[in-house]
Design an enzyme around this catalytic site. Structure first.
Site, short mmCIF file in Angstrom:
data_model
loop_
_atom_site.label_atom_id
_atom_site.label_comp_id
_atom_site.label_asym_id
_atom_site.label_seq_id
_atom_site.Cartn_x
_atom_site.Cartn_y
_atom_site.Cartn_z
N GLU A 53 -62.79 7.03 -137.51
CA GLU A 53 -64.16 7.50 -137.78
C GLU A 53 -64.20 8.32 -139.08
O GLU A 53 -65.08 8.13 -139.93
CB GLU A 53 -64.68 8.35 -136.63
CG GLU A 53 -64.68 7.70 -135.25
CD GLU A 53 -65.70 6.58 -135.09
OE1 GLU A 53 -66.55 6.40 -135.99
OE2 GLU A 53 -65.66 5.90 -134.05
N ASN A 71 -66.05 7.35 -142.64
CA ASN A 71 -67.05 8.21 -143.28
C ASN A 71 -66.76 8.39 -144.76
O ASN A 71 -67.68 8.39 -145.59
CB ASN A 71 -67.10 9.59 -142.61
CG ASN A 71 -67.92 9.58 -141.33
OD1 ASN A 71 -68.60 8.59 -141.02
ND2 ASN A 71 -67.86 10.66 -140.58
N ARG A 108 -74.93 1.07 -138.69
CA ARG A 108 -74.14 2.27 -138.44
C ARG A 108 -74.78 3.02 -137.28
O ARG A 108 -75.99 3.27 -137.27
CB ARG A 108 -74.13 3.18 -139.69
CG ARG A 108 -73.59 2.52 -140.95
CD ARG A 108 -72.21 1.93 -140.79
NE ARG A 108 -71.22 2.91 -140.34
CZ ARG A 108 -70.06 2.60 -139.79
NH1 ARG A 108 -69.72 1.33 -139.62
NH2 ARG A 108 -69.23 3.55 -139.41
#
Lengths: 110, 149
Positions: free
Chosen positions: B48, B52, B106
């Site tokens: 994750e 990002n 997303r």
């Protein structure tokens, strides 16, 4: 990462193999959408038997397929999700929007 | 407390490196003999954070993603994921579940996942300078000591 597509009656099954992350989700999406848009099945089964890992990109993938299927009143069913994948799905609240079909129990050895 | 082991890697912010990042952190943490669940938790959080950097930090450009991991005697693992990208203006808002500035598919769950799967998550960011996410995961020690090779 690969996707095998099986069409039977009015159901399209996408058997996904490999890890689902931001990188691989793109390819999965393209494969599924091109078939689903042609066929417009009533049900889209996403089979996770061969998916050992998924991060939240997989949630976006599922949500996007749900939006697509809803365009013609279809639904999405998740099949054979492992415990970690299920945990991710519960965290996202997606369990309210898709059906989950259980497969065999996955063994964890530690 | 000083770490008993440490590693650093850096790589270009292409999405193909997301699985590499997971693999390299998993490989490093393996020496603590984590359970499958502990490893999956940490891998997912790393995935994750790295995503990002790629999707947001370096949105329409390419930059470098820096990962530093430290292991401590008591099984504590600190993984720091850093980019020198656009930075986050409102960190609290960015960390809200389902909030995303990326649109598309997303889900906006990156931080929620990191916080759920790790024991502690801290975020430091400066607009125009970059973002640093630090993940802390305590691996339960089930054996004493580390074999010195």
């Amino acid at each position: 990462m690969s996707v095998r597509l099986i069409l039977r009656d009015e159901a399209l099954t996408a058997r996904i193999s490999g890890e689902i992350d931001h990188h691989t989700a793109r390819e999965v999406r393209t494969e599924i959408d091109s078939a689903a848009q042609k066929v417009r099945p009533k049900k889209l089964y996403l089979d996770f038997s061969d998916v050992p890992f998924m991060d939240s990109s997989g949630i976006g993938l599922i949500m996007g397929r749900l939006r697509l299927m809803q365009m013609w009143g279809g639904s999405v069913v998740l099949k054979n999700i492992s415990a970690p994948v299920e945990r991710m799905i519960r965290l996202s609240g997606l369990t309210r929007l898709v059906d989950i079909e259980r497969g065999e129990e996955n063994e964890t050895d530690k | 407390m000083k770490p008993i082991n440490e590693m650093s890697v850096s790589f270009i912010s292409v999405s193909a490196n997301e699985s590499f990042a997971r693999a390299v952190v998993s490989a490093f943490v393996a020496q603590l003999d984590p359970t499958i669940d502990e490893l999956t938790d940490l891998k997912t959080a790393v995935s994750e954070a790295v995503t990002n950097c790629i999707v947001h930090g370096y949105r329409d450009t390419l930059g470098t993603v820096y990962i530093n991991a430290k292991i401590y005697e008591n099984g504590k693992v600190m993984v720091r994921i850093r980019d020198k990208g656009v930075g986050i203006g409102n960190i609290e808002q960015a960390m809200e579940p389902m909030f995303t500035t990326a649109g598309g598919e997303r889900a906006g769950l990156g931080f929620a996942v990191m916080q759920s799967f790790c024991d502690r998550v801290t975020v430091r960011s400066k607009e125009g300078k970059g973002t640093t996410v630090t993940l802390q995961k305590n691996i339960l020690r089930r054996q004493y000591g580390i074999q010195n090779g």
